[in-house]
Scaffold this motif. Structure first.
Motif, mmCIF file in Angstrom:
data_model
loop_
_atom_site.group_PDB
_atom_site.id
_atom_site.type_symbol
_atom_site.label_atom_id
_atom_site.label_comp_id
_atom_site.label_asym_id
_atom_site.label_seq_id
_atom_site.Cartn_x
_atom_site.Cartn_y
_atom_site.Cartn_z
ATOM 1 N N VAL A 253 0.844 -1.209 0.000
ATOM 2 C CA VAL A 253 0.000 0.000 0.000
ATOM 3 C C VAL A 253 0.871 1.248 0.000
ATOM 4 O O VAL A 253 0.662 2.177 -0.795
ATOM 5 N N MET A 254 1.862 1.279 0.885
ATOM 6 C CA MET A 254 2.766 2.428 0.940
ATOM 7 C C MET A 254 3.474 2.636 -0.399
ATOM 8 O O MET A 254 3.534 3.758 -0.919
ATOM 9 N N SER A 255 4.008 1.556 -0.940
ATOM 10 C CA SER A 255 4.826 1.640 -2.152
ATOM 11 C C SER A 255 4.020 2.076 -3.363
ATOM 12 O O SER A 255 4.415 2.985 -4.099
ATOM 13 N N GLU B 88 3.025 4.913 -7.801
ATOM 14 C CA GLU B 88 2.122 4.870 -8.948
ATOM 15 C C GLU B 88 0.947 5.837 -8.855
ATOM 16 O O GLU B 88 0.383 6.219 -9.879
ATOM 17 N N SER B 89 0.569 6.215 -7.637
ATOM 18 C CA SER B 89 -0.573 7.118 -7.485
ATOM 19 C C SER B 89 -0.154 8.557 -7.211
ATOM 20 O O SER B 89 -1.005 9.437 -7.120
ATOM 21 N N GLY B 90 1.135 8.782 -7.023
ATOM 22 C CA GLY B 90 1.626 10.134 -6.800
ATOM 23 C C GLY B 90 1.268 10.720 -5.449
ATOM 24 O O GLY B 90 1.298 11.934 -5.262
ATOM 25 N N VAL B 91 0.917 9.875 -4.496
ATOM 26 C CA VAL B 91 0.575 10.349 -3.155
ATOM 27 C C VAL B 91 1.863 10.765 -2.433
ATOM 28 O O VAL B 91 2.883 10.078 -2.549
ATOM 29 N N LEU C 36 1.994 10.733 3.457
ATOM 30 C CA LEU C 36 0.601 10.294 3.439
ATOM 31 C C LEU C 36 0.505 8.817 3.041
ATOM 32 O O LEU C 36 -0.325 8.071 3.577
ATOM 33 N N ALA C 37 1.359 8.380 2.110
ATOM 34 C CA ALA C 37 1.376 6.975 1.699
ATOM 35 C C ALA C 37 1.748 6.082 2.881
ATOM 36 O O ALA C 37 1.139 5.024 3.087
ATOM 37 N N ASN D 228 11.692 1.878 -7.634
ATOM 38 C CA ASN D 228 11.888 3.330 -7.735
ATOM 39 C C ASN D 228 11.160 4.073 -6.618
ATOM 40 O O ASN D 228 10.419 5.034 -6.856
ATOM 41 N N LEU D 229 11.365 3.613 -5.405
ATOM 42 C CA LEU D 229 10.689 4.217 -4.259
ATOM 43 C C LEU D 229 11.302 5.567 -3.918
ATOM 44 O O LEU D 229 12.508 5.772 -4.091
ATOM 45 N N PRO D 230 10.487 6.503 -3.414
ATOM 46 C CA PRO D 230 11.037 7.790 -2.963
ATOM 47 C C PRO D 230 11.920 7.605 -1.734
ATOM 48 O O PRO D 230 11.793 6.614 -0.999
ATOM 49 N N ASP D 231 12.800 8.556 -1.509
ATOM 50 C CA ASP D 231 13.772 8.456 -0.417
ATOM 51 C C ASP D 231 13.111 8.303 0.955
ATOM 52 O O ASP D 231 13.663 7.653 1.840
ATOM 53 N N ALA D 232 11.928 8.920 1.119
ATOM 54 C CA ALA D 232 11.261 8.869 2.425
ATOM 55 C C ALA D 232 10.916 7.443 2.833
ATOM 56 O O ALA D 232 10.892 7.115 4.024
ATOM 57 N N LEU D 233 10.658 6.583 1.868
ATOM 58 C CA LEU D 233 10.288 5.203 2.175
ATOM 59 C C LEU D 233 11.505 4.329 2.455
ATOM 60 O O LEU D 233 11.372 3.244 3.029
#
Length: 312
Positions: free
Chosen positions: A73-75, A80-83, A87-88, A140-145
């Motif tokens: 869900v987070m990923s 893919e949803s640009g959240v 918030l993700a 390709n996860l954002p750095d925050a994750l």
């Protein structure tokens, strides 16, 4: 002074470390111990929630699959949803907490056995994970994750931020169980739920809170899993439920409820991690690692049963 049953896990961990130190020069190094902690941080965090549930004489088979669902869900929301990543992450935590609440409601309101309830929700979580992810890994996860997977130098040793978070949560859980009324209520419910109810303890509320908190912790574990691997893996969590139960049992928490120390679960996770790491350094096949883990679990449960008989 702690009873022998409480000291047992520490003695076992020390003995394992001493044995493997004689087998391989690389074992007894700060960097290797840091690696062991990184390897057990996800299971160790799940084990906090599992310990709370087992202390109330329940069990949670869904923890690994719920963790996997939270990670997906987070990923997917972030990639893919640009959240926004924060918030993700919050959405992933909400999903895992919701599963914990559902487990708690089914156990407390409908009086279903926790084994059956969590066996069902384990399969539901697995199906939802596969359906939502289309059985595809999220990259390709954002750095925050992935931030908790980063390391920092401590005396020349690389230490993961995820390990720091795990240790902090263990300390908080230890304080809560030891020093607060709700923590003592958890032990009372596990010892005798009916007696606890007659003394005025809101048993159903305690159980529901325990399952909800456990669900939240599984969400945090999913974030650690994503951070450590760098991907959202729909096939994660396949063995984490049994690994977490193994850690709790090896840590001295009774499967019959009401007895155990939360820090023992951390020691239990470390025992499993040390054995797997040490056997790997010795070049032993992973099949034998699983064999040794199974033997350790049976011995731990047998010791718990014998101690209960001796206390009667």
């Amino acid at each position: 002074m702690p009873p022998l049953t409480a000291l047992g896990p520490f003695v076992a961990l020390l003995a394992a470390c001493l044995f493997f130190a004689t087998q391989n020069d690389r074992f007894l190094t700060a960097q290797n111990f840091s690696l062991v902690l990184q390897q057990v941080m996800v299971v160790g965090l799940i084990a906090i929630g599992q310990t709370l549930i087992i202390l109330t004489a329940g069990i949670d088979l869904s923890c690994g699959m719920v963790m996997a669902l939270g990670g997906i869900v987070m990923s997917k929301l972030a990639v893919e949803s640009g959240v926004p990543p924060a918030l993700a992450i919050a959405c992933g935590l909400a999903v895992t907490t919701l599963f914990g609440i559902v487990n708690g409601l089914l156990v407390t309101r409908i009086k279903l056995p926790s084994f059956i309830v969590t066996l069902g929700t384990m399969n539901i979580a697995f199906a939802l994970t596969q359906l939502y992810s289309s059985s595809q890994t999220v990259t390709n996860l954002p750095d925050a994750l992935t931030a908790l997977g980063e390391t920092f130098k401590l005396g020349g040793t690389e230490v993961s931020w995820g390990v720091v978070l795990m240790l902090a949560l263990y300390f908080i859980a230890w304080l809560a169980l030891r020093e607060t009324a709700p923590g003592r209520h958890v032990y009372a419910v596990g010892n005798n739920a009916e007696a606890a109810r007659l003394t005025g303890i809101p048993v159903r509320r305690v159980l529901l809170a325990v399952y909800a908190i456990a669900g939240l912790l599984y969400g945090v574990a999913s974030l650690l899993s994503v951070a450590r691997t760098g991907v959202g893996d729909p096939n994660a969590g396949q063995t984490e439920n049994l690994d977490a139960i193994t850690a709790v049992v090896l840590g001295g928490t009774s499967l019959f409820g009401g007895r155990g120390v939360i820090l023992g679960s951390l020691v239990g996770a470390l025992i499993v991690g040390v054995f797997r790491n040490g056997l790997t350094l010795m070049g032993v096949s992973s099949v034998y690692q699983i064999l040794v883990t199974g033997i350790l679990v049976i011995l731990a449960v047998a010791m718990d049963q014998l101690s209960r008989r001796g206390g009667r």
